[in-house]
Design an enzyme around this catalytic site. Structure first.
Site, PDB file in Angstrom:
ATOM      1  CB  VAL A  95     -16.756  13.693   8.321  1.00 21.95           C
ATOM      2  CG1 VAL A  95     -17.098  14.730   7.270  1.00 21.95           C
ATOM      3  CG2 VAL A  95     -16.379  14.368   9.618  1.00 21.95           C
ATOM      4  CE  LYS A  96     -21.862   8.008  10.875  1.00 25.82           C
ATOM      5  NZ  LYS A  96     -22.473   8.983   9.935  1.00 25.82           N
ATOM      6  NE  ARG A  97     -12.871  13.375   7.707  1.00 21.47           N
ATOM      7  CZ  ARG A  97     -12.938  13.028   6.425  1.00 21.47           C
ATOM      8  NH1 ARG A  97     -12.952  11.744   6.089  1.00 21.47           N
ATOM      9  NH2 ARG A  97     -12.982  13.947   5.482  1.00 21.47           N
TER      10      ARG A  97
END
Length: 263
Positions: A95-97
């Protein structure tokens, strides 16, 4: 529950595999029998998992493919299916938050409590505030963007500060300060093998998630010889090259065996 890093090492040993399969279904590319299903993404993923579970060390669903198609329920069902039917194979939620404070805490709960992922990808651009809520889940993996595989990643990641590129600063922060629970890893793209070699020298013990082989052009031999040094852990991701192959199991087996050739 064992640390994510321990579980990955055990999965690599058990299946003799550093292959990570990305579960990134695109509706238009699905075989017709899946497009006609009530839950097409889930049924497709289920078939991929059933075909490859003994050939991989982890799975990595990219959340955007599900959110963009309004199929978040099928993402959750996919992760549940893996936990139930391939319980020794960890799941990385891609998700590469990258946010701070209470927002980051909610994103961490989303990944680890709502979706029950074993690991998550995060963006360190906002600093320690953005990654700490994830790292505090001590049994979960936190895979931090470092030197990514996309063509323009160097716009920021190669900027020099205090004499070294920014991506090396990220690696040293993770190694020296952020890995206080022993659950951190780095994303290092296969398309930059020299940087991968440098990062392995900086971080000899951290696991690396390595996207970029196959469709993006990363070289398997260069990845393994530069990254799997001294028994270090790599999770080498392939998505399209396996998902849409005529025989996904055979495609996974070939890539697994190619990786092993250079280990």
């Amino acid at each position: 529950m064992a640390l994510f890093t321990t579980r990955i090492a055990e999965a690599i040993r058990r299946n003799d595999s550093m292959l990570c399969v990305g579960l990134d279904p695109a509706f238009a590319k699905l075989p017709e029998k899946f497009r006609n299903a009530e839950k097409p993404f889930f049924e497709f993923n289920k078939a991929i998992v059933d075909a490859t579970r003994d050939l991989v060390c982890c799975y990595k669903p990219q959340a955007a493919y599900y959110a963009g198609a309004d199929r978040d329920d099928e993402l959750r069902a996919t992760i549940d299916y893996i936990h139930e039917n391939a319980p020794d194979i960890p799941v990385i939620l891609d998700v590469k938050r990258g946010d701070i404070g209470s927002t980051a805490e909610q994103y961490a709960k989303e990944a680890f409590e709502r979706y029950r992922a074993d690991a998550v990808t995060v963006n360190p651009y906002m600093g320690f505030d953005a990654v700490k809520p994830f790292l505090d889940f001590a049994d979960k993996g936190v895979i931090i963007l470092c030197r990514t595989s996309n063509p323009h990643s160097g716009d920021l990641q190669n900027l020099v500060a205090d004499g070294i590129p920014l991506y090396q600063h990220v690696a040293k922060l993770v190694r020296d300060k952020w890995n206080y629970n022993g659950n951190a890893a780095l994303v290092v793209g296969a398309t930059y093998p020299e940087e991968l070699r440098i990062l392995r020298e900086i971080c000899p013990e951290l696991p690396f998630l390595v996207p970029g082989v196959g469709a993006q052009g990363g070289d398997v031999k260069a990845v393994v010889t530069n990254g799997a040094v001294g028994g270090a852990v790599l999770m080498i991701n392939s998505s399209r090259g396996i998902l849409y192959a005529a025989d996904p199991r055979e495609a996974a087996r070939r890539l697994r065996d190619e990786i092993n050739l250079y280990r």
